[in-house]
Scaffold this motif. Structure first.
Motif, PDB file in Angstrom:
ATOM      1  N   UNK A   1       4.322  59.029  18.672  1.00  0.00           N
ATOM      2  CA  UNK A   1       2.947  59.478  18.502  1.00  0.00           C
ATOM      3  C   UNK A   1       2.676  59.972  17.089  1.00  0.00           C
ATOM      4  N   UNK A   2       3.677  60.553  16.469  1.00  0.00           N
ATOM      5  CA  UNK A   2       3.485  61.089  15.123  1.00  0.00           C
ATOM      6  C   UNK A   2       3.043  60.014  14.135  1.00  0.00           C
ATOM      7  N   UNK A   3       3.457  58.772  14.367  1.00  0.00           N
ATOM      8  CA  UNK A   3       3.123  57.685  13.446  1.00  0.00           C
ATOM      9  C   UNK A   3       1.719  57.150  13.658  1.00  0.00           C
ATOM     10  N   UNK A   4       1.121  57.450  14.817  1.00  0.00           N
ATOM     11  CA  UNK A   4      -0.166  56.834  15.154  1.00  0.00           C
ATOM     12  C   UNK A   4      -1.251  57.836  15.524  1.00  0.00           C
ATOM     13  N   UNK A   5      -0.871  59.072  15.825  1.00  0.00           N
ATOM     14  CA  UNK A   5      -1.834  60.036  16.357  1.00  0.00           C
ATOM     15  C   UNK A   5      -2.690  60.654  15.271  1.00  0.00           C
ATOM     16  N   UNK A   6      -3.915  60.982  15.658  1.00  0.00           N
ATOM     17  CA  UNK A   6      -4.792  61.760  14.797  1.00  0.00           C
ATOM     18  C   UNK A   6      -4.382  63.220  14.896  1.00  0.00           C
ATOM     19  N   UNK A   7      -4.870  64.017  13.995  1.00  0.00           N
ATOM     20  CA  UNK A   7      -4.474  65.427  13.962  1.00  0.00           C
ATOM     21  C   UNK A   7      -5.322  66.254  14.928  1.00  0.00           C
ATOM     22  N   UNK A   8      -5.163  65.962  16.209  1.00  0.00           N
ATOM     23  CA  UNK A   8      -5.849  66.725  17.249  1.00  0.00           C
ATOM     24  C   UNK A   8      -4.828  67.144  18.287  1.00  0.00           C
ATOM     25  N   UNK A   9      -5.180  68.174  19.042  1.00  0.00           N
ATOM     26  CA  UNK A   9      -4.298  68.703  20.068  1.00  0.00           C
ATOM     27  C   UNK A   9      -4.206  67.748  21.260  1.00  0.00           C
ATOM     28  N   UNK A  10      -3.046  67.692  21.895  1.00  0.00           N
ATOM     29  CA  UNK A  10      -2.868  66.957  23.141  1.00  0.00           C
ATOM     30  C   UNK A  10      -1.829  67.693  23.977  1.00  0.00           C
ATOM     31  N   UNK A  11      -1.574  67.187  25.178  1.00  0.00           N
ATOM     32  CA  UNK A  11      -0.646  67.848  26.100  1.00  0.00           C
ATOM     33  C   UNK A  11       0.813  67.510  25.805  1.00  0.00           C
ATOM     34  N   UNK A  12       1.140  67.209  24.558  1.00  0.00           N
ATOM     35  CA  UNK A  12       2.509  66.863  24.192  1.00  0.00           C
ATOM     36  C   UNK A  12       2.714  67.053  22.702  1.00  0.00           C
ATOM     37  N   UNK A  13       3.960  67.206  22.299  1.00  0.00           N
ATOM     38  CA  UNK A  13       4.265  67.132  20.873  1.00  0.00           C
ATOM     39  C   UNK A  13       4.331  65.669  20.478  1.00  0.00           C
ATOM     40  N   UNK A  14       4.288  65.376  19.178  1.00  0.00           N
ATOM     41  CA  UNK A  14       4.170  64.004  18.714  1.00  0.00           C
ATOM     42  C   UNK A  14       5.488  63.416  18.203  1.00  0.00           C
TER      43      UNK A  14
END
Length: 410
Positions: free
Chosen positions: A321-334
């Motif tokens: 997720x760290x490679x693709x996620x935007x900088x927003x909160x979710x129910x998991x670490x990236x």
């Protein structure tokens, strides 16, 4: 005979656990209660299909000093998402839809979607999207949709209209049509952003099946699995088992009884949010998670095939997720964590810096509920509490450490 609800806890040693180390879980929960950092909660652990641990601590209702009980009906919020995904995958197995189908094939309102331009100051500053949004992108949160917790103009618009949150929007069809009227945050398939995609999936389930989502869930999933206390509202007979919800504030914990939360209790739900609308008991969710662990079947009720489940439980992103996620909160670490069709998937425990097995998958809810299924350890773990936000205290990482610290045998 069903093994759930009344099943006694088996000897943990027979299931590979150190009993003394499991006892740390009770002290851990009680410590959070004693320090006033959460109201109370419960943990259930099962291995090889047998109950290895259940205990609770603290209160369901702090003011009334009502202890947390096993039969409490809790708001599971985003732990609804895996249920909605399973509902869609059942239709996929019937060849009634495909994962790479464009969303507009089932919901014409998603035709000719617009994309918000970078730096936009109003929602009408858009350009046409280049690619069609697919069902797979909805399931994996790569569709470009936003959420009421999202940042910027779109997040504010979703929050203002309670999109993905309201229980009385006038119907899921109306809410999804409004979502389709808003622009996308990202070009479909380019970024991972926690979104209202599961609500749109719920509407697709309604359109394809010809059934309201609450009836589809009840007849196709809940009744076969014996999930008698799970649904989109609390029946009159269950009101006494429906605890208050709390939130962390600057002054400590406070009651959180927003109108959309009260709708559950008042039976006024008319919008069946596939992203976060369900309430249920910890034993009911164990039934659902146990079906996943057992390869799609529970007590003779086949919900999915084991092959479809393996497809759903693997990582569907090109990396973590760290490679693709935007900088927003979710129910998991990236870091070190991917995403499948049912929730997050552990790819690299060292990179994630959590106690886990590669392939563990699961998800959590806004009020602190959490579950994971471990194919490697043949284990299900479920945590229930009612404290917003779920990031208020690091119970998920700590629960993983405690469970793995007690799992010492095969």
């Amino acid at each position: 005979m069903s093994q759930f609800g009344s099943e006694p806890v088996h000897d943990p040693a027979d299931l590979g656990f150190d009993k003394a180390r499991l006892a740390r879980l009770k002290r851990w929960m009680q410590r959070y209660t004693d320090t006033g950092r959460w109201p109370g909660g419960a943990v259930l652990i099962a291995r090889h299909g047998k109950l290895a641990y259940f205990d609770s601590a603290g209160y369901a209702d702090i003011e009334a000093k009502r202890p947390w009980r096993r039969d409490l009906i809790a708001r599971i919020w985003s732990m609804t998402k895996p249920v909605t995904a399973v509902a869609l995958l059942m239709l996929y197995e019937e060849a009634r839809l495909h994962l790479d189908d464009p969303v507009e094939a089932y919901l014409p309102e998603f035709k000719d979607m617009q994309l918000l331009i970078p730096g936009a100051t109003s929602l009408d500053q858009t350009v046409p999207v280049k690619t069609k949004m697919t069902i797979h992108q909805l399931l994996t949160h790569t569709s470009g949709l936003s959420l009421f917790t999202g940042p910027g103009l779109l997040g504010e618009a979703y929050a203002k209209e309670a999109l993905g949150l309201a229980k009385d929007y006038g119907g899921l069809d109306k809410m999804v049509r409004r979502i389709a009227e808003l622009p996308l945050e990202w070009e479909p398939g380019t970024r991972w952003q926690y979104s209202a995609g599961s609500d749109v999936i719920g509407r697709i389930v309604e359109v394809v099946s010809g059934m309201p989502l609450d009836r589809y869930f009840a007849t196709r999933i809940f009744e076969p699995l014996g999930m008698t206390d799970t649904g989109f509202s609390v029946p009159d007979s269950g009101i006494s088992r429906f605890p208050p919800q709390y939130e962390v504030t600057a002054g400590g914990m406070a009651l959180n009884e927003a109108p959309e939360v009260s709708a559950w209790r008042q039976g006024k739900v008319d919008t069946f949010c596939g992203g976060g609308g369900l309430v249920g008991t910890i034993d009911d969710y164990w039934r659902f998670a146990e079906m996943l662990r057992a390869g799609g079947e529970l007590n003779g009720a086949r919900i999915l095939s084991s092959r479809t489940l393996r497809l759903a439980a693997c990582n569907h992103l090109p990396g973590d997720l760290a490679a693709l996620a935007t900088e927003v909160w979710a129910e998991t670490q990236f870091d070190g964590v991917g995403f499948g069709l049912l929730g997050s998937v552990v790819l690299d425990p060292a990179k994630a810096q959590i106690s886990a097995q590669v392939g563990d998958y699961g998800w959590g809810g806004a009020a602190g509920t959490f579950f994971w299924v471990s194919p490697a350890d043949d284990m299900v773990v479920v945590l229930f509490t009612q404290l917003l936000p779920s990031s208020a205290i690091p119970v998920r990482k700590e629960l993983r450490a405690l469970v793995h610290g007690a799992l010492t045998g095969a």
